[in-house]
Design a protein around this motif. Structure first.
Motif: not given
Length: 573
Positions: A444-473
């Motif tokens: 996670a430190q190497k790839a960054g939290k964004d890439a890490f979350i997108r990998n781990i929660f790839a099957d939860a589009p609702g979670d991934l959509a949070l990354l597109d909101d600056p306040d949520m990010r």
């Protein structure tokens, strides 16, 4: 001398890769099952060599159901980030190649396969088999089972070549030539070193172990004595908390799978706008340990205690913090021991009990009246213990993405691959878990939290959509600063929490809490750890808990439905 041998169709390696490449084919499973009934490893294969192929096949299988969008050739090749592979079209031209394929075959993308720098008999055999796969009508029933064994002068062990035919919508019939040559991910040395304090020499030994080389071969290749290599292997096993080379290889391959899993942007949280510095306070607990906490919302309002999940989310979306203030809620968020500057609880005894007593001391220090608790994820386990020990200090519980006690094997089997890997290891082989968690944190430190979350929660589009909101990010990324950042790493306490979650039966505490207090759970419909069918079983087992399912949400359901959570807390306050 270079030689090529065609292995029999029922070879175990052929069967393994057939299942990975064509999971929809019942005949592939039928060919694999007889091999799985064997009590011993097939002749000529070491246990860890066989294990290597199983895990690489698992990686291929996982990617085959989650191909990235875009170019069809790139999508197909993306399934083989750990394996050297070339893709050949109907004209026998190389459409794509990855890893060290160019050096292995001596051919570049766009070149004819017939120009491969292979011995004449090997090249002729390969071309004939590719043509056979490109013409299914003349291929015969065993065409898909071909496995070639390529012996090379510069390698002590043969290279296995697996041929697999597919038809792409645009490119038409193609043949994938998959090699057993392993791709070592770029930067993976640094990840191993950071996670386990391994030296470059020790990492070099691991690389050769993964190639199935024995101690003598490694010693010869590295110009060292057998005793030196044997000592290095013992040191590696000690540092990684593994008992055998097979265990070591299994874990490293899992780690490599995480490192190369398809993900999104590697944008770092520091690139986003952040809120002003959040003030933190601290108290000294009765045993001398430090406990930090923050307050927000209405300073003189009704108190609410927050348990911020094993990810340690210390920030809420700014809109949620403003709403808490508008509702007259005084939010107290302790930073549990082991996160950031808060001191880790003693190693002996129940972590749940340690945390419950720590929070009780904080309640006394702040002179709080009995109040409701908000628990995210696994922290429901800690709240249940708090309610058991201090029932007079709690008025209700709101759980978001709450976990339940795991009491049956099917409760793990239904999870997605990431949670299944971590939680099954915690339950069955907990001594291996520190390696996996440290590896995950390092990645996670190497790839960054964004890439890490997108990998781990790839099957939860609702979670991934949070990354597109600056306040949520900002809330997710900067809110986990005390868990994972350049200043802090909570891998040890995360590991300890997960082991307690999976090895202790805390169902009695949960049931007692639900029977004596109002308990409201908000669960994501896309939760990858507790999918809907399993949630229904938990609901039947704990009828006292009021469970509401939230659409378009997964593990991070609080960040999707914080308004609902605050409404329930207001009612319980």
């Amino acid at each position: 001398m270079n030689q090529t041998r065609i292995s029999p169709p029922d070879d175990i390696l052929s069967a393994i890769y057939d299942v990975a490449l064509a999971p929809e084919c019942p005949k592939c499973y039928a060919r694999l099952l007889p091999h799985m009934d064997r009590e011993t490893v097939p002749a000529g294969l070491s246990e860890h060599a066989l294990l290597k192929h199983f895990h690489r096949a698992e990686e291929i299988l996982a990617r085959s159901t989650a191909q990235p969008q875009g170019d069809e050739v790139a999508a197909l090749m993306a399934r083989f980030s750990q394996s050297t592979a070339i893709l050949v079209d109907a004209r026998l031209s190389v459409l794509a190649a990855n890893g060290p394929a160019a050096s292995l075959f001596g051919v570049e993308t766009g070149a004819p396969l017939g120009s491969a720098a292979l011995p004449e008999d090997t090249r002729a055999t390969l071309l004939a088999l590719v043509k056979k796969h490109l013409n299914p009508r003349g291929a015969g029933k065993d065409a898909a089972d071909t496995l070639l064994e390529l012996h090379r002068d510069d390698h002590s062990r043969p290279t296995l070549l697996k041929l697999h035919a597919e038809v792409l919508p645009k490119a038409g019939p193609v043949v994938l030539i998959l090699s057993s040559e392993l791709i070592w991910p770029e930067g993976f040395d640094a990840v191993l070193a950071a996670a386990f304090a391994l030296t470059p020499a020790e990492i070099a030994v691991i690389q050769r172990l993964i190639k199935s080389e024995n101690i003598q071969e490694i010693a010869t290749a590295r110009g060292r004595s057998v005793d030196t290599i044997r000592t290095q292997v013992k040191t590696i096993l000690s540092k990684t908390d593994t008992r055998s080379q097979a265990e070591l290889i299994r874990i490293v391959l899992m780690m490599m799978h995480m490192a190369t899993a398809p993900g999104g942007s590697q944008t770092q949280p520091g690139e986003d706008a952040v809120r002003p510095a959040v003030p933190w306070q601290s108290i000294e607990l009765s045993d001398g340990r430090r406990l930090d906490y923050r307050e927000f919302g209405a300073p003189t309002g009704k108190p609410v205690l927050v348990w911020p999940m094993d990810y340690g989310f210390t920030h809420w979306p700014q809109a949620a913090e403003a709403q808490a203030r508008a509702l007259g809620l005084r939010v107290i968020l302790p930073l549990r021991g082991g996160y950031g500057p808060s001191d880790t609880p003693p190693a002996t005894g129940s972590l749940s009990e340690h945390y419950a007593r720590d929070i009780a001391e904080l309640v006394a220090h702040l002179d709080l009246c009995p109040c409701p608790h908000l628990a995210l994820g696994v922290d429901v386990m800690f709240v249940a213990k708090f309610a058991a020990l201090f029932p007079h200090l709690i008025t209700g519980v709101v759980g978001c993405g709450a976990v339940f006690p795991v009491t049956e094997p099917n409760q793990i089997a239904c999870m997605d691959k990431w949670h299944r890997m971590i939680l099954a290891t915690a339950r069955h082989t907990p001594r291996l878990l520190p390696f996996l968690i440290k590896a995950g944190f390092a990645l996670a430190q190497k790839a960054g939290k964004d890439a890490f979350i997108r990998n781990i929660f790839a099957d939860a589009p609702g979670d991934l959509a949070l990354l597109d909101d600056p306040d949520m990010r900002e809330a997710l990324f900067n809110g986990s600063h005390f868990t994972l950042s350049k200043d802090y790493n909570a891998a040890d306490i995360f590991t300890r929490t997960t082991i307690e979650q999976m090895t202790m039966d805390w169902s009695q505490d949960l049931r007692a809490m639900a029977q004596s207090l109002p308990v409201q759970f908000l669960q994501g419909a896309e939760d990858t750890e507790i999918p809907p069918d399993m949630l229904a079983q938990h609901a039947a087992r704990y009828p006292e808990i009021d469970i509401e399912t939230v659409e378009n949400a997964g593990r991070f359901v609080f960040f999707r439905a914080w308004d609902k959570a605050l409404a329930h807390l207001t009612r319980m306050a």
